[in-house]
Design an enzyme around this catalytic site. Sequence first.
Site, PDB file in Angstrom:
ATOM      1  N   CYS A  57       0.847  -1.199   0.000  1.00 46.87           N
ATOM      2  CA  CYS A  57       0.000   0.000   0.000  1.00 46.87           C
ATOM      3  C   CYS A  57       0.882   1.249   0.000  1.00 46.87           C
ATOM      4  CB  CYS A  57      -0.967  -0.056   1.187  1.00 46.87           C
ATOM      5  SG  CYS A  57      -2.396   1.027   0.977  1.00 46.87           S
ATOM      6  N   HIS A 116      -3.345  -5.756   0.961  1.00 47.26           N
ATOM      7  CA  HIS A 116      -2.666  -5.995   2.238  1.00 47.26           C
ATOM      8  C   HIS A 116      -2.605  -7.489   2.599  1.00 47.26           C
ATOM      9  CE1 HIS A 116      -2.446  -1.824   3.832  1.00 47.26           C
ATOM     10  NE2 HIS A 116      -3.452  -1.622   3.008  1.00 47.26           N
ATOM     11  N   GLU A 163      -0.824  -8.767   4.862  1.00 46.30           N
ATOM     12  CA  GLU A 163      -0.655  -8.882   6.325  1.00 46.30           C
ATOM     13  C   GLU A 163      -1.990  -8.820   7.062  1.00 46.30           C
ATOM     14  OE1 GLU A 163      -0.291  -6.151   4.654  1.00 46.30           O
ATOM     15  OE2 GLU A 163      -0.649  -4.367   5.884  1.00 46.30           O
TER      16      GLU A 163
END
Lengths: 222, 76
Positions: free
Chosen positions: A87, A195, A197
Amino acid sequence: MKTAVIVFPGSNCDRDIAVALEQVTGTAPAMVWHRETALPDGVGLVAVPGGFSYGDYLRAGAMAARSPIMAAVAAAAGEGRPVLGVCNGFQVLTEAGLLPGALMRNAGLNFVCRDVALTVENADSAFTRLYRAGERVHFPVAHHDGNYVADGETLDRLEGEGRVAFRYAEPLNGSARDIAGVLNDGGNVLGMMPHPERKIEAAHGGDDGRRMFEGLMALVGA
Amino acid sequence: MKLRIHVTLKPGVLDPQGKAIEHALAGLGFAGVEGARVGKLIELDVADGTGDADVDRMCRQLLANTVIENYRVERA
């Protein structure tokens, strides 16, 4: 594996990626302040986190890309160590010249914040080796400036060299050729808007992101 | 000494903000707006005698992303 997360003023996803790295590797990453000029010894993976460094002022990622630590990140990338930008981290890596192209305001002008389907385009990189080429995965996105642009020649080169790592399954933000993530020419630097994560465990609604970190960990040593 | 640095998107780079403004003006009934582009104006106060080469470096290193933007410097 020793990992490091770069911490910039204003970023709000550094903790997310730190938690993911700790869950997968079993060891908390080193949190490296942007004013530092060196990475800790033995770092096998550098993460440039998401989240609006410097409030996205001037251009998303522009000021973070010029911070002192980025010279060390560039050096690590040059040595072939994996560098992952998510990002805002993707924006930082393009602004720093570690990845080609640039990220502009979403074509629809909307902030997009939802799960999206992605196609894994390259399953041979350090980051994607535990995925299958053509596989459909789901990651969350949350961004205002995810519209990837590059000139036609650069885009052709990226495609030809297998450097498009992920593509949006459907148009999302105006990105050229629906590109969601690109690799550098060495394949050891990945920038992506979605994302991984935030998709580490079932409680996140899926664990599609976990394999990225597991693949990296197995590659550079747990 | 004051500098005015105009940063604009290169021709051909899609400008969604400009497009939104163009459509909004049409929505207000203004006919004949055939395009709108959004840029940035950065005003710098710099020491007298700051050379063109330094200003150019400021623009290239930080103020403009030359992948997608052009810049123009005005000395005021």
